[in-house]
Enzyme design. Structure first.
Site, PDB file in Angstrom:
ATOM      1  N   CYS A   2     -36.981  20.826  30.545  1.00 17.14           N
ATOM      2  CA  CYS A   2     -35.965  21.146  31.556  1.00 17.14           C
ATOM      3  C   CYS A   2     -36.422  22.371  32.339  1.00 17.14           C
ATOM      4  O   CYS A   2     -37.240  23.146  31.860  1.00 17.14           O
ATOM      5  CB  CYS A   2     -34.596  21.472  30.957  1.00 17.14           C
ATOM      6  SG  CYS A   2     -33.868  20.132  29.995  1.00 17.14           S
ATOM      7  N   ARG A  18     -30.064  23.031  37.529  1.00 20.25           N
ATOM      8  CA  ARG A  18     -31.187  22.699  36.650  1.00 20.25           C
ATOM      9  C   ARG A  18     -31.717  21.293  36.889  1.00 20.25           C
ATOM     10  O   ARG A  18     -31.056  20.439  37.498  1.00 20.25           O
ATOM     11  CB  ARG A  18     -30.728  22.817  35.213  1.00 20.25           C
ATOM     12  CG  ARG A  18     -29.522  21.944  34.835  1.00 20.25           C
ATOM     13  CD  ARG A  18     -29.850  20.650  34.144  1.00 20.25           C
ATOM     14  NE  ARG A  18     -30.607  20.843  32.936  1.00 20.25           N
ATOM     15  CZ  ARG A  18     -30.099  21.202  31.759  1.00 20.25           C
ATOM     16  NH1 ARG A  18     -28.778  21.337  31.648  1.00 20.25           N
ATOM     17  NH2 ARG A  18     -30.874  21.367  30.702  1.00 20.25           N
ATOM     18  N   ASN A  81     -33.912  22.866  26.355  1.00 21.82           N
ATOM     19  CA  ASN A  81     -34.574  22.623  25.083  1.00 21.82           C
ATOM     20  C   ASN A  81     -35.469  23.799  24.684  1.00 21.82           C
ATOM     21  O   ASN A  81     -36.196  24.355  25.517  1.00 21.82           O
ATOM     22  CB  ASN A  81     -35.410  21.340  25.183  1.00 21.82           C
ATOM     23  CG  ASN A  81     -35.665  20.711  23.842  1.00 21.82           C
ATOM     24  OD1 ASN A  81     -34.918  20.909  22.890  1.00 21.82           O
ATOM     25  ND2 ASN A  81     -36.730  19.927  23.753  1.00 21.82           N
TER      26      ASN A  81
END
Length: 316
Positions: A2, A18, A81
């Site tokens: 990400c 994001r 993550n």
């Protein structure tokens, strides 16, 4: 994987959002949690929401489990993550504010309007290794939290416990830890958006062939370290633009430049890792913009009087 991004415009208005890069979609969609919606906690007293929230996620047993979300006051948080590093507490600790790790999203957006207050409150928070239910594993995440004035990174690791970093670059990716990424930027101090000039090498003229030579060496692959460098470099050097339309375009231009294209990254399970969606929240207009890997049309959703005071979750 990400990439998270935030910046402010010439009027100080926040744009924050994001890319979600994973090996599958989870049936995610835009969720609006209205005021006065039931909000259960694992270790705290159950309550109801005080602030309306919008973001992307999934609904689990009536609970809005957000990947990123933003409250009506302009404070936002995104979970990214953080594999091999994230390590949450095995259980609650007396005297602490004990939160299951997934609960931090709504705890932050329900209790705060400014990052400075979040930073102070986190000194007494214990994040517990507790899943939302038995069907889900605990996600190894770290978080970027932002208002219009500043951003912070929250990490809980095996080595350091909970650490909170000021994020002056407005960028977050994945492992290693945030401090490592800052150190790694030192390898790229020779980058410059201005083109290189012709030189003389022992009397031999050596000249650039075209534009872009100042940024020669800027990473372009999909590993977290290189996405961090590229997103930070573009965020720092992208010119200031005026108006919401131009700033949303700026936001998507930056994040699409570090998007993971399906077919370019295959994980050890044989699945494509790719950017499932890109999202941007405009705090000034309370508008959530997003598009998806399989649907590039830019979609917009707003927090307004009707949605903020609805009598149930709104899902799209």
């Amino acid at each position: 994987m990400c990439t998270g991004l935030r910046f402010t415009d010439d009027q100080g208005n926040l744009y924050f959002g994001r890319n979600l890069d994973v090996g599958q979609d989870y049936g995610e969609g835009v969720i609006i949690t209205p005021r006065n919606y039931p909000l259960p906690y694992k270790f705290l007293d159950n309550t109801t929401t005080k602030k309306a929230v919008i973001g992307m996620g999934i609904v689990v047993d009536g609970y809005p489990s957000y990947f990123d979300c933003f409250n009506e006051d302009g404070l936002g948080i995104a979970g990214l993550n953080f594999p091999h590093f994230a390590k949450f507490s095995d259980g609650p600790i007396d005297g602490k504010i004990n939160l299951a790790s997934y609960e931090i999203m709504l705890w932050v957006t329900q209790n705060f309007t400014k990052v400075s207050d979040v930073k102070e409150a986190l000194k007494n928070v214990n994040l517990v290794n507790e899943a939302i239910n038995s069907s889900f594993a605990v996600a190894p995440l770290h978080w970027i939290i932002s208002d219009k004035d500043e951003a912070i990174i929250v990490e809980v690791s095996k080595q350091y416990g909970m650490k909170v970093f000021d994020d002056k670059l407005g960028v977050l990716t994945n492992s290693p830890d945030f401090n490592w990424h800052l150190t790694n930027l030192g390898n790229y101090t020779g980058l410059d958006p201005h083109d290189a000039t012709a030189q003389s090498w022992n009397g031999q003229k050596v000249a650039p062939w075209g534009v872009g030579t100042g940024s020669l060496g800027l990473p372009g692959d999909s590993i977290p370290a290189d996405r961090f460098v590229k997103a930070a470099y573009l965020n720092v050097n992208y010119p200031t633009v005026k108006g919401e339309k131009a700033n949303v375009a700026k936001f998507f231009n930056i994040l699409k430049s570090v998007a993971m294209i399906k077919g370019s990254v295959v994980n050890k399970l044989g699945s494509d890792e790719y950017t499932v969606y890109t999202a941007c929240y405009s705090a000034a207009t309370k508008t959530y913009y997003c598009n998806f890997e399989n649907d590039f049309e830019l979609k917009t959703y707003k927090l307004d009087d009707e949605t903020m005071n609805a009598d149930k979750l709104i899902t799209y």
